[in-house]
Write an enzyme that holds these catalytic residues in place. Structure first.
Site, PDB file in Angstrom:
ATOM      1  N   HIS A  88       0.835  -1.204   0.000  1.00  0.00           N
ATOM      2  CA  HIS A  88       0.000   0.000   0.000  1.00  0.00           C
ATOM      3  C   HIS A  88       0.870   1.253   0.000  1.00  0.00           C
ATOM      4  CE1 HIS A  88      -3.166   2.702   1.917  1.00  0.00           C
ATOM      5  NE2 HIS A  88      -3.796   2.204   0.871  1.00  0.00           N
ATOM      6  N   ASP A 141      -6.174   1.093  -2.830  1.00  0.00           N
ATOM      7  CA  ASP A 141      -6.938   0.902  -1.596  1.00  0.00           C
ATOM      8  C   ASP A 141      -7.726  -0.406  -1.634  1.00  0.00           C
ATOM      9  OD1 ASP A 141      -6.107   3.033  -0.018  1.00  0.00           O
ATOM     10  OD2 ASP A 141      -7.647   4.388  -0.776  1.00  0.00           O
TER      11      ASP A 141
END
Length: 134
Positions: free
Chosen positions: A34, A64
């Site tokens: 991420h 996400d």
């Protein structure tokens, strides 16, 4: 602040390099991926015709969504649960993606839109979208 037992989950990272992970390796690997998202928008930055007015970095919805799925499938059930709750539920953030113009919300829960209605007769443009609850 970095989540205990991780090196990548929180603001920035405290690793000595890209291959180092903390005790909760599965959760930490999700956070590392991420953190390395190639499509991010820093606070105050403008990109794709959007401006990030939040006080924190926002990411593409692809990144996400990948993070969400990674945490849900993590072998570290407790740490991934808390990291997921913090990021997706407590931080009031949005993601962005290229989509036909949003005309409304078909389904909403806890103040967030779960299913958007779009005008497919118009060209796609980058827009902000709510994150799923964890």
């Amino acid at each position: 602040i970095i989540y205990p037992g991780t090196l990548w989950c929180g603001h920035g990272n405290v690793s000595s390099g890209p291959n180092e992970l903390g005790r909760f390796k599965h959760t930490d690997a999700c956070c590392r991926t991420h953190d390395m998202c190639p499509d991010v928008m820093s606070a105050g930055e403008s990109k794709h015709g959007l401006t990030n007015t939040a006080s924190h970095t926002r990411l593409s919805c692809d990144c996400d969504d990948t993070f969400y799925d990674c945490l849900k499938n993590s072998g570290d059930k407790i740490s991934s649960y808390f990291v997921g709750k913090m990021y997706f539920n407590l931080i009031d953030t949005k993601c962005y993606k290229l989509e036909h113009p949003v005309t409304g919300c078909g389904e909403r829960t806890e103040g967030r839109c779960l299913r958007y209605t779009v005008d497919k007769s118009k060209p796609k443009a980058y827009q902000w979208f709510d994150l799923r609850k964890y």
